[in-house]
Design an enzyme around this catalytic site. Structure first.
Site, mmCIF file in Angstrom:
data_model
loop_
_atom_site.group_PDB
_atom_site.id
_atom_site.type_symbol
_atom_site.label_atom_id
_atom_site.label_comp_id
_atom_site.label_asym_id
_atom_site.label_seq_id
_atom_site.Cartn_x
_atom_site.Cartn_y
_atom_site.Cartn_z
ATOM 1 N N HIS A 38 2.546 -6.976 1.246
ATOM 2 C CA HIS A 38 2.269 -5.607 1.247
ATOM 3 C C HIS A 38 2.340 -4.940 -0.276
ATOM 4 O O HIS A 38 1.889 -3.592 -0.549
ATOM 5 C CB HIS A 38 3.580 -4.866 1.961
ATOM 6 C CG HIS A 38 2.867 -4.075 2.938
ATOM 7 N ND1 HIS A 38 1.715 -3.873 3.447
ATOM 8 C CD2 HIS A 38 3.678 -3.124 3.615
ATOM 9 C CE1 HIS A 38 1.616 -3.071 4.289
ATOM 10 N NE2 HIS A 38 2.732 -2.646 4.475
ATOM 11 N N ASN A 85 5.310 3.314 3.798
ATOM 12 C CA ASN A 85 4.829 4.188 5.195
ATOM 13 C C ASN A 85 4.705 5.939 4.679
ATOM 14 O O ASN A 85 4.165 6.714 5.354
ATOM 15 C CB ASN A 85 5.724 4.303 6.057
ATOM 16 C CG ASN A 85 5.666 2.890 6.951
ATOM 17 O OD1 ASN A 85 5.052 2.128 6.471
ATOM 18 N ND2 ASN A 85 6.447 2.544 7.942
ATOM 19 N N ASP A 110 -3.206 -3.774 0.103
ATOM 20 C CA ASP A 110 -3.489 -5.214 0.745
ATOM 21 C C ASP A 110 -4.082 -4.880 2.213
ATOM 22 O O ASP A 110 -4.188 -4.036 2.740
ATOM 23 C CB ASP A 110 -1.859 -5.731 0.907
ATOM 24 C CG ASP A 110 -1.087 -4.875 2.009
ATOM 25 O OD1 ASP A 110 -0.892 -5.316 2.951
ATOM 26 O OD2 ASP A 110 -0.842 -3.859 1.511
ATOM 27 N N ASN A 131 -0.241 1.320 7.184
ATOM 28 C CA ASN A 131 0.554 2.710 7.552
ATOM 29 C C ASN A 131 0.683 3.261 6.237
ATOM 30 O O ASN A 131 0.569 4.766 6.215
ATOM 31 C CB ASN A 131 2.056 2.145 7.802
ATOM 32 C CG ASN A 131 1.981 1.846 9.230
ATOM 33 O OD1 ASN A 131 1.208 2.523 9.993
ATOM 34 N ND2 ASN A 131 3.028 0.990 9.391
#
Length: 215
Positions: A38, A85, A110, A131
């Site tokens: 991530h 997020n 990513d 997200n």
């Protein structure tokens, strides 16, 4: 220390002309996330910072930032520190302050839906399952921003927890493969800043493959 490295000296603000572009790499702050899938956006900025000799070390707009000259244009390079997020909060603050339209906010992140090590460029489009990108679309109230997507591959099996997968770390071999991919991603970001997004899209596609376009 990862193979992506960090520059040792900090670059002062380039000054002069106004900020024209935002280049944001997405990730999660904290050592425990440094080499996770991530954090591909953060890792890509390590490559860009080594290439252009700057450090994202000034805290502003809920991000670690640098004021950098890229392809002849003054850019704000950002690592949002909001956790993935809520990435849109940081991008919105910077874009509002400098009056940067969405189409000049370049987001590097990513992507589990493209093959590991592949790089894809899109002019705009939906957030898909990411997200961080969903947060940016929400806060900018627009999906009209370019993306540089770094493929981290899909889950090893359907039952594997997605959160565990994206927060899992790259091994040494994967880091070596990704280093070359992220060099290509940096090339793409520089081409976008230079007004050559079509070329950026073309250079990242495989022979015979159609560009992703605006889907």
């Amino acid at each position: 220390m990862s193979i992506f490295g960090r520059t040792k000296s900090s670059e002062e603000s380039v000054g002069g002309s106004p900020i024209e572009y935002i280049i944001a790499g997405l990730g999660n702050p904290g050592k425990e996330y440094e080499l996770s899938r991530h954090n591909a956006g953060f890792l890509c900025l390590d490559i860009l910072s080594n290439r252009l000799n700057f450090r994202t070390d000034r805290m502003k707009f809920k991000s670690l930032c640098a004021d950098v000259q890229v392809a002849g244009h003054r850019c704000l390079v950002m690592r949002p520190q909001t956790y993935m997020n809520n990435s849109g909060e940081a991008i919105k603050q910077a874009a509002s302050f400098y009056k940067i339209p969405p189409e000049k906010c370049i987001i590097i992140f990513d992507d589990i839906d493209i093959p590991f090590g592949a790089v894809r460029v899109k002019r705009k489009g939906s957030a898909g399952s990411h997200n961080g990108v969903k947060s940016i679309v929400y806060h900018l109230n627009s999906d009209n921003f370019p993306r540089v997507k770094i493929g981290v591959g899909g889950k090893p099996n359907p039952d594997y927890d997605l959160k565990d997968y994206v927060l899992g770390k790259f091994n040494k071999h994967e880091q070596e493969v990704l280093k070359a991919s992220m060099e290509k991603a940096c090339d793409a970001a520089e081409l976008i800043v230079a007004g050559k997004i079509e070329k950026a899209m073309e250079t990242c596609q495989l022979p015979g493959e159609k560009p992703e376009g605006n889907k």
